[in-house]
Write an enzyme that holds these catalytic residues in place. Structure first.
Site, PDB file in Angstrom:
ATOM      1  N   HIS A 258       0.854  -1.187   0.000  1.00 15.70           N
ATOM      2  CA  HIS A 258       0.000   0.000   0.000  1.00 15.70           C
ATOM      3  C   HIS A 258       0.891   1.238   0.000  1.00 15.70           C
ATOM      4  CE1 HIS A 258      -3.753   2.107   0.583  1.00 15.70           C
ATOM      5  NE2 HIS A 258      -3.188   2.833   1.528  1.00 15.70           N
ATOM      6  N   ASP A 370      -7.988   0.871   2.069  1.00 18.87           N
ATOM      7  CA  ASP A 370      -7.692   1.817   3.142  1.00 18.87           C
ATOM      8  C   ASP A 370      -8.550   3.069   3.100  1.00 18.87           C
ATOM      9  OD1 ASP A 370      -6.268   2.852   5.321  1.00 18.87           O
ATOM     10  OD2 ASP A 370      -4.912   3.957   4.022  1.00 18.87           O
ATOM     11  N   HIS A 580      -7.160   9.065  -1.168  1.00 17.37           N
ATOM     12  CA  HIS A 580      -7.836   8.909   0.135  1.00 17.37           C
ATOM     13  C   HIS A 580      -7.122   9.488   1.352  1.00 17.37           C
ATOM     14  CE1 HIS A 580      -5.641   4.883   0.099  1.00 17.37           C
ATOM     15  NE2 HIS A 580      -5.301   5.354   1.274  1.00 17.37           N
TER      16      HIS A 580
HETATM   17 ZN   LIG Z   1      -3.848   4.585   2.529  1.00 21.92          ZN
END
Ligand SMILES: [Zn+2]
Length: 1063
Positions: A258, A370, A580
């Site tokens: 990520h 996420d 995000h």
């Molecule tokens: Zn993230």
């Protein structure tokens, strides 16, 4: 005879732990023997680079000697090292590694190619120079690019603190070393057995077998005699080869990394994080042929393609092999609440097109592990973008309620379903430990319905991904009695198996996936939200005007060209800022400097493109033509007629007004700011040349007793008190003048709360903030009348809202408008305070309605259950509404996303003041607008949806030369019903010159709509949102394929319909 000891579990476990500890007894334990020989590198030359420069430039730098122990900085700076390596000649046949630790992130370059990332924090300090040293391999020159930041940026004392600009990073290791593979393998075996002994349930016989086995291994090892290593290995093997039963849960392991596209570091650093992280995975793929790595976000691939072409070519190779797996189909992993419906679609349109063009791959799963909550419109949008599966794990962060499923069908507001999976390990950052594998199975909520789950392993957030240790751990757990089966897999393999074997047994979750945490992110960094909303509308406008201009000009063979490349560039900037941690407001200050520069670019470029297109559309071809006239035209880029008061550009009433437009100025008004106002009536998706002869029923402002002011037009009447609160608002023409406002509590009441979350400062607002409500009543300037009509009536007042914060507001009622507009300016200098405005209404209901992407949904306005009360702060878009049968009150806004409704009170969240990770978040000047709209009937019938679009998308006025033959008014598209909204008009992405029209059913009920165009077309077909023919889409309900000027379609509730029109 052996001495048999009845082993004590704790001491035996600790014995094993110490045997492989990197901290204790390393002079005599197994861990201390992994690197039996080491030798310093021959020389280190250093160059302090002037920024993040390319390799070609870096190697030409001015290098000088440096050594281990030296520190480099400050934060965010870049240092290049040229390192000479000579491996001692008696290491022939050994596995030799370069060990480099600058206690920061770094990237090794060999022969001009980026080869592998380093990072001190997670012990990623080894680079394998050779697995078996040969004669010609003893000398090497490598370059190392050191970035003065850690995996999580440059914050001090705690992960999310704002960055310290003056940090330095010390080079603590630069050596070559022999790596003892046999010792390493024993460490992995001891670790696995120890972990099973520790984590299998106390009553498990298998756990004790593991305990005795690991103890036996340690007894067997004699460091003076390498042959004992094999003996110990065989003891472990005997245990590990005892297989599972057939019924075991299957874990589908997939590597993952990520990388937040910006967060505690700026976008520019993310580009390098991608190179560092992905090169590591490529190196692992070369060594571990079954290693699969899932990788999302087309934007990051595009960066790597631009900045690291050789790495991108390697990625292509491993995509073909099925090891490097593009996933998600979106441009970035965007916020799941705030982007508009059209922006969601563009995330997929740009993402999927990139993956198709570069890799020939269309992603089948949406990948958003996420993000802070997921809109109930996503299932339909996903399905229209070639995606039928969804993966996240974020709902495991819920504060109050445990989500009941890990594998289930997720159903959106239109009824569309996708297969959803939450990896039950509750993380996208697994490390391959027994504990995680056991937890994955134990925590899985769909046992009996399904027996498999996904397991994402690799360092994440700051990147770096899977490691050799993780792969070595997982490979030993393929089939071991007592543990779930673990196999390397891919999202496609996993989801296909679920679909085939379990699909019919799975439960369903309808509506949004609300995250019971991080609900301050609807409000934090207000200007990002404002720029996002504004940019979404600007690009909508550019596309409409440019499409119409391009169509007209194709016919006239003019120069105008649809600005496809520029639009694509601007959309990508907007989509990037929807990442995000950017749009939610949870990044460091540096990120917002970039984000706002991108918004400025969008604003300026869109303004230019709109003006060019409008000129091409109705302007005179020859500017200086004698018979061309200068007029002011008003453009409407929405799909219904609009009747509004507008501000006319300065020179409108002066002498350059063409004779036929120089009409009597009755009905015009100059407002308190000196602007000329006009009342206009502009057709759907069209324009009108301004005529000053339209005269509406006037609006008035008058003073009542007790310092009250009344604003009144032919639709509504409002009474405002001394401190700007609305004490009455009534719809006229009703039998009784019902007050929309609660008689006991005035509306437009500003309230301020203490806003101190537990940890995630920029992210979280906690329920207890509601107990600290303080009304803002400290008056700076009492309300006074600014404008008295006949077109616009307005009042102004000022409040003090904190020690250093003030608020000025103008309340406006325009002629013939059904709503009060509130134009607000706040000078905001608070610490952990939350400003809202509240509207206590006279409505009785048990639910509130909120606009979301391409539709709306209802949520409770009470706290009956833990699920209801956890939603004390929710996300909505342009409007929210409280309605009872036949009557309701809506609040509209032009840039806000946070709401809280309780009983009859609707609150709009305005400004927060968190201090981490950006100490200056939201400090300074803000201006924003909202509106209050009481209505008869339902919000659908009353036109709340259209009014909210109008409020966000002002009519566009423009002064230009036109030919006299130009019609005074024209409409390019109109729809037979207000229930269907034509949201998007653009040219097709493939450059074929077709028109793409996207509409949706906005009321939540089936409706037939006829769309009429001002031009002839040859053909209409239904396509998906990727603008492709999609055989799975039904076209039965459309009379498509026919030439003409109109098309009739039946849309189901909240259905999104995309048409491709060939001219
Ligand atoms: Zn993230």
């Amino acid at each position: 005879m052996d001495h048999v000891v009845m082993k004590h579990k704790r001491t035996t476990l600790e014995r094993a732990e110490k045997f492989i500890s990197p901290l204790y007894f390393t002079d005599i334990n197994l861990y201390g023997r992994v690197y039996p020989k080491c030798s310093p590198v021959t020389s280190i030359q250093h160059y302090a680079a002037p920024g993040r420069i390319p390799y070609e430039k870096a190697v030409k730098g001015d290098y000088s000697p440096a050594q281990v122990g030296q520190s480099f900085g400050p934060s965010w700076s870049t240092h290049w090292f040229c390192v000479e390596i000579d491996v001692p000649s008696d290491w022939m046949g050994e596995e030799v590694r370069l060990r480099w630790n600058s206690n920061s992130e770094a990237l090794i370059w060999i022969n001009g190619q980026p080869i592998q990332g380093f990072s001190g924090e997670n012990n990623r300090t080894d680079f394998i120079l050779t697995e078996s040293l040969k004669d010609n391999e003893s000398h090497k020159t490598v370059y190392i690019e050191m970035a003065c930041n850690g995996l999580f940026g440059a914050g001090d004392n705690g992960m999310i603190n704002p960055p310290n600009p003056n940090r330095t990073f010390t080079l603590s290791k630069a050596e070559v070393a022999v790596f003892d593979r046999a010792v390493y393998n024993l460490i992995r075996e001891v670790e696995l057995l120890h972990d099973m002994a520790q984590h299998l349930p106390e009553g498990s016989e298998r756990g004790y077998q593991a305990l005795y086995t690991v103890n036996q291994m340690i007894n067997a090892i004699n460091f003076e005699d390498r042959s004992t290593f094999e003996k110990a290995h065989m003891i472990a093997q005997k245990f590990l080869s005892q297989k599972n039963g057939d019924s075991q849960h299957v874990i589908h392991a997939m590597g993952h990394c990520h990388i937040d596209t910006a967060w505690l570091w700026p976008y520019a650093e993310t580009i390098r994080k991608c190179a560092r992280s992905w090169s590591i995975s490529i190196r692992l793929m070369e060594k571990y042929k079954d290693f699969t790595f899932t990788c999302s976000q087309a934007q990051q691939y595009e960066w790597v393609k631009q900045h690291y072409p050789s790495l991108f070519e390697e990625i292509k190779k491993f995509v073909k092999r099925g090891q490097f797996i593009p996933v998600g189909g979106s441009w970035v992993e965007m916020d799941g609440n705030i982007p508009s419906g059209e922006a969601f679609i563009r995330q997929f349109l740009f993402g999927q097109r990139f993956f198709q063009q570069e890799f020939g791959v269309t992603c089948k799963e949406f990948w958003l592990p996420d993000t802070f909550g997921y809109s109930a419109q996503l299932p339909q949008i996903m399905r229209q973008c070639g995606i039928t599966r969804f993966l996240t794990q974020k709902l495991s962060w819920n504060l109050v309620n445990k989500f009941p499923h890990h594998t289930f069908w997720w159903q959106g507001i239109d009824g569309s379903k996708v297969l959803a999976h939450f990896p039950p390990g509750d993380s996208y950052e697994m490390k391959g430990f027994v504990k995680e594998v056991l937890y994955t199975v134990e925590n899985f909520r769909d046992k009996g319905r399904s027996g498999k789950s996904a397991y994402l392993f690799g360092f994440g957030d700051g990147g770096h991904g899977p490691s050799e240790d993780m792969l070595e751990r997982l490979k030993r757990m393929k089939d071991v009695d007592g543990l779930a089966r673990v196999r390397m897999s891919s999202p496609d393999e996993f989801f296909s198996k679920v679909e085939m074997e379990d699909g019919h047994k799975l439960c369903r979750w309808a509506g949004e996936l609300y995250l019971e945490l991080h609900n301050g992110t609807y409000t934090t960094h207000a200007k990002v939200k404002q720029n996002n909303r504004n940019s979404e509308f600007l690009l909508h406008n550019v596309e409409f005007y440019a499409t119409m201009a391009a169509l007209k000009m194709t016919a006239n063979q003019n120069e105008y060209k649809y600005p496809a490349a520029e639009l694509s560039r601007l959309w990508k900037l907007l989509l990037l800022n929807q990442f995000h941690d950017v749009l939610p407001g949870s990044s460091i200050g540096m990120v917002y400097e970039d984000a706002h520069a991108y918004y400025k670019d969008i604003r300026e470029s869109a303004g230019r493109l709109i003006s060019e297109a409008q000129n091409a559309l109705i302007g005179s071809l020859e500017e200086k033509a004698a018979d061309a006239e200068t007029v002011t035209s008003v453009f409407n880029s929405l799909g219904w007629e609009r009747v509004e008061v507008v501000c006319v550009p300065e020179s409108e009433n002066s002498t350059d007004m063409p004779p036929q437009n120089k009409r009597k100025k009755k009905g015009t008004q100059v407002d308190s700011e000196g602007n000329s106002l006009a009342f206009v009536r502009v057709p759907s998706y069209g324009y009108q040349i301004i005529s000053l002869e339209n005269i509406p029923a006037p609006v008035t402002a008058s003073i009542l007793e007790g310092d009250l002011i009344k604003l009144e037009n032919n639709k509504v009447m409002a009474v405002i008190d001394k401190i700007g609160r609305v004490i009455q608002m009534s719809i006229k023409g009703q039998d009784r003048y019902r007050n929309a406002v609660c008689s006991k509590n005035p509306a437009n009441q500003f309230v301020i709360y203490d806003d101190i979350p537990l940890y995630w400062d920029a992210w979280d607002v906690m329920d207890y903030h509601l107990e600290t409500r303080k009304p803002v009543t400290d008056l700076l300037e009492p309300v006074r009348i600014l404008d008295k009509g006949p077109l616009r009536a307005s009042v102004k007042f000022s409040l003090k809202i904190g020690k250093d914060s003030t608020l000025h507001q103008i309340i406006i009622l325009d002629a013939e408008s059904p709503c009060l507009h509130f134009e607000t300016q706040v000078s905001w200098h608070e610490n952990h305070k939350f400003l809202k405005v509240e509207f206590p209404t006279s409505v009785h209901t048990f639910e509130a309605t909120y606009e979301i992407q391409y539709g709306h949904l209802k949520r409770p306005n009470h706290y009956n259950t833990s699920w209801d009360s956890a939603r004390f702060e929710v996300c909505g878009h342009k409007w929210a509404d409280l309605s009872e049968c036949g009557y309701g009150v809506a609040v509209l806004n032009d840039c806000k996303y946070g709401y809280s409704a309780i009983d009859n009170i609707l609150r709009l969240s305005l400004l927060r003041s968190p201090k981490t990770p950006d100490a200056d978040a939201d400090m300074g000047e803000h201006s924003f607008r909202y509106a209050l709209m009481p209505h008869l009937g339902s919000y659908q019938e009353a036109g709340v949806i259209q009014e909210a679009y109008n409020f966000n998308c002002p009519l566009s006025l423009c002064k230009m030369k036109v030919m006299p033959a130009l019609l005074d008014t024209s409409s390019y598209f109109s729809l037979s019903t207000r229930q269907v909204v034509l949201e998007t008009v653009k040219m097709s992405e493939d450059g074929q010159g077709d028109l793409i029209l996207r509409m949706y059913e906005a009321f939540g009920g089936q409706e037939q709509a006829t769309l009429t165009t001002s031009f002839d077309f040859k053909q209409v077909v239904r396509c998906n949102s990727l603008e492709e023919n999609d055989p799975t889409l039904e076209s039965d309900s459309l009379n498509l394929g026919t030439a003409g000027r109109s098309v009739t379609c039946t849309l189901c509730p909240f259905q999104i319909l995309t048409l491709r029109i060939t001219i």
